[in-house]
Design a protein around this motif. Structure first.
Motif, mmCIF file in Angstrom:
data_model
loop_
_atom_site.group_PDB
_atom_site.id
_atom_site.type_symbol
_atom_site.label_atom_id
_atom_site.label_comp_id
_atom_site.label_asym_id
_atom_site.label_seq_id
_atom_site.Cartn_x
_atom_site.Cartn_y
_atom_site.Cartn_z
ATOM 1 N N LYS A 246 13.689 73.871 77.460
ATOM 2 C CA LYS A 246 12.255 74.005 77.736
ATOM 3 C C LYS A 246 11.505 74.623 76.569
ATOM 4 C CE LYS A 246 10.887 77.391 80.490
ATOM 5 N NZ LYS A 246 10.733 78.265 81.661
ATOM 6 N N TYR A 247 12.202 75.391 75.746
ATOM 7 C CA TYR A 247 11.531 76.023 74.609
ATOM 8 C C TYR A 247 11.342 75.059 73.436
ATOM 9 C CZ TYR A 247 12.750 80.112 77.329
ATOM 10 O OH TYR A 247 12.881 81.022 78.352
ATOM 11 N N LYS A 248 11.972 73.900 73.532
ATOM 12 C CA LYS A 248 11.847 72.890 72.471
ATOM 13 C C LYS A 248 11.197 71.614 73.012
ATOM 14 C CE LYS A 248 14.298 75.329 69.464
ATOM 15 N NZ LYS A 248 13.691 75.888 68.237
ATOM 16 N N ALA A 249 10.557 71.723 74.172
ATOM 17 C CA ALA A 249 10.129 70.516 74.877
ATOM 18 C C ALA A 249 8.676 70.127 74.630
ATOM 19 C CB ALA A 249 10.352 70.694 76.375
ATOM 20 N N ARG A 250 7.865 71.000 74.053
ATOM 21 C CA ARG A 250 6.449 70.657 73.860
ATOM 22 C C ARG A 250 6.293 69.589 72.781
ATOM 23 N NH1 ARG A 250 2.948 74.677 76.052
ATOM 24 N NH2 ARG A 250 1.260 73.286 75.424
ATOM 25 N N ILE A 251 5.191 68.878 72.820
ATOM 26 C CA ILE A 251 4.967 67.795 71.854
ATOM 27 C C ILE A 251 4.898 68.341 70.427
ATOM 28 C CG2 ILE A 251 2.448 67.849 72.058
ATOM 29 C CD1 ILE A 251 2.412 64.824 71.758
ATOM 30 N N LYS A 252 4.490 69.597 70.277
ATOM 31 C CA LYS A 252 4.398 70.182 68.932
ATOM 32 C C LYS A 252 5.761 70.185 68.248
ATOM 33 C CE LYS A 252 4.847 74.826 70.909
ATOM 34 N NZ LYS A 252 4.176 76.093 71.226
ATOM 35 N N ILE A 253 6.827 70.393 69.041
ATOM 36 C CA ILE A 253 8.174 70.392 68.463
ATOM 37 C C ILE A 253 8.557 68.980 68.034
ATOM 38 C CG2 ILE A 253 10.597 70.931 68.884
ATOM 39 C CD1 ILE A 253 8.754 73.384 68.838
#
Length: 550
Positions: A246-253
């Motif tokens: 979940k900590y790597k799931a945003r579109i920014k990543i």
């Protein structure tokens, strides 16, 4: 503002009935905690430190007085007599009983409100400039496009279970008051070479554990392609976004990992499959939506009426309030007024039942019955006659909303922090109060000029600490609360992430630390130079040296 059709209202009524049944099944032991989790999140209900927390949607921050009165009733009948305006322009209740939430949703539905998609891994409330439609630096009113995006995204079956939550902001003004470069998608209304309305689209911005400034993915997108292009971006994110962490799931990543050029290529390939199809946004639909946002029945008035000029000359407090809390209006004879929810000793963004009712009355008396919430946790009456400002100011003073500190150091953005949030590492509300008590001299604040100070109780950054000119982050050190300070963040046109000063500070030292930082600014500034400009010119070193001096 947008008015629900019969179809909209029926949809909402059915949704409330559905959730009532789900709640009854859960309380009757027919649904497990895990099964109920997704259902309650889809209806804006979190489990917090002390009680459930219900987040109510305020699309692009727009409310009418009838809606605010119902929000007041809910705070009185279902909470502890207050509510909280959040940085997403929404409003939150911290003490609803789980079994009564369907009743709250029923009351909300009676005034065309709901809590749908205010939580969960879906497209959240679309936000925009609190001065939309009245700002003097605006290209075009962004609210019709916000409503189009809202209708496209609400209940979108393909985007109900994204890798993570997804936030969209729209700006149409010269100043970026919507912080579009810190959103998953930032939509900026521009003019193309022929003078037509078009959009610059930014992707991959965000705060939280990994703060990143968004990058532009396309310039001057024709308006008929708005939804097809957004759909293409979401599809690429939905397909390639990580779901294992979940900590790597945003579109920014994802954008950072692929690089914006590779991400753009994937979006473009997807977009080619759906552009120039039924996904195109017809001109007629745009014009229909604009019809929901007509200008109010303004009177023909001149700027600077004698009543206002005389009152300013006779009352320095009123004059200061005009300068700090009132904003120029595109209609002569009117101004937009920001009600400060940042009085000392009151949690930033909190309002009581009585205050909500009073705000509704003021909106009816002074601003065509309309209210707006801001992402800086204040409230705006957007259409106030200048000859009525003195009367309004006197009433606001009695209510505690006339603190003339908008844009000043004490106009603090602050999350609920450890007092309520189960994710927080530290309390943030007492830190805001500590700073507000230290800097209680308005004349000194005015001398300092505009400074944004933002406080978060944890790395999730609900208080936007990364983009405050001064940011404060609560951290946990072996069970004790400490605070990390950063400098140089900027949420506007020249978007920047603040840099950490150094080791964190104990709670009781924060006001002293901020005082030292401000002292350095006063000593180093060139006449007329802002805090942010001084920091960028002199760098971190003198600030760091002062705050850690023995």
């Amino acid at each position: 503002m947008y008015a629900y059709t019969e179809y909209d209202q029926q949809l909402l009524k059915e949704r409330v009935a559905q959730y009532r049944n789900q709640t009854e099944r859960y309380l009757g032991g027919k649904l497990s905690d895990e099964e109920f989790l997704a259902l309650r999140l889809q209806n804006g209900l979190y489990v917090q430190r002390h009680a459930p927390m219900l987040r109510v949607a305020i699309p692009y921050g727009m409310l009418n007085s009838a809606q605010v009165r119902v929000l007041a009733e809910i705070s009185r009948d279902f909470d502890k007599g207050y509510a909280h305006f959040s940085t997403r322009q929404n409003i939150q209740y911290n003490w609803p009983a789980l079994e009564l939430v369907p009743d709250i949703l029923d009351k909300l539905a009676s005034v065309q409100m709901h809590a749908i998609q205010t939580s969960g891994n879906c497209i959240r409330n679309v936000t925009t400039d609190q001065f939309a439609g009245v700002a003097t630096d605006e290209i075009e009113d962004p609210r019709p496009y916000c409503e189009i995006i809202r209708q496209w995204s609400t209940f979108h079956p393909e985007f109900a279970y994204l890798p993570r939550k997804f936030k969209i902001a729209v700006n149409a003004a010269e100043s970026d008051r919507a912080a579009i470069k810190f959103h998953d998608i930032g939509v900026e209304i521009v003019r193309d070479a022929a003078g037509n309305t078009a959009f610059d689209i930014w992707v991959g911005g965000g705060l939280g554990r990994t703060p990143i400034v968004a990058e532009k993915i396309i310039s001057a997108l024709p308006r008929k392609y708005l939804l097809s292009y957004l759909e293409a971006v979401l599809r690429v994110y939905n397909r390639y976004g990580r779901r294992d962490n979940k900590y790597k799931a945003r579109i920014k990543i994802l954008v950072k990992a692929l690089g914006v050029d590779a991400f753009r290529e994937k979006v473009d390939a997807e977009w080619q499959q759906m552009k120039d199809s039924e996904m195109d946004l017809p001109d007629a639909e745009i014009e229909r939506m604009k019809g929901f946002f007509p200008a109010p029945a303004y009177q023909s008035l001149a700027d600077n009426p004698a009543e206002m000029v005389e009152a300013r000359a006779e009352n320095l407090g009123f004059d200061a309030w005009i300068k700090r809390n009132c904003t120029a209006h595109k209609q002569s004879g009117y101004m937009a007024v920001t009600l400060s929810l940042k009085a000392t000793s009151i949690a930033p963004g909190d309002v009581t039942t009585e205050e909500l009712s009073a705000i509704a009355d003021l909106a009816d008396q002074f601003s065509f019955g309309e209210i707006r919430s801001t992402h800086k946790q204040n409230v705006v009456l957007a259409d106030v006659r200048q000859d009525q400002l003195f009367d309004l100011w006197q009433q606001l003073k009695a209510l505690g909303f006339a603190t003339a500190n908008i844009g000043c150091l004490t106009d603090v953005i602050c999350c609920p922090g450890g007092d309520f949030c189960s994710l927080a590492n530290a309390k943030s509300i007492p830190i805001a109060e500590q700073i507000q008590r230290r800097f209680d001299d308005l004349d000194y604040l005015y001398d300092l000029g505009e400074i944004e100070l933002n406080i978060s109780g944890c790395m999730n950054a609900c208080g936007h600490h990364h983009i405050g000119n001064i940011g404060i982050l609560g951290v946990d050190k072996k069970g004790e609360e400490y605070y990390q300070v950063s400098l140089g963040g900027n949420s506007g046109r020249d978007a920047k992430i603040g840099k950490i000063v150094g080791p964190s500070f104990f709670e009781n030292d924060i006001a002293d630390v901020i005082t030292k930082i401000i002292d350095v600014y006063v000593e180093k500034r060139i006449e007329g130079e802002s805090f942010q400009s001084t920091y960028e010119r002199v760098g971190m070193a003198p600030f760091k040296e002062r705050v850690y001096a023995a």
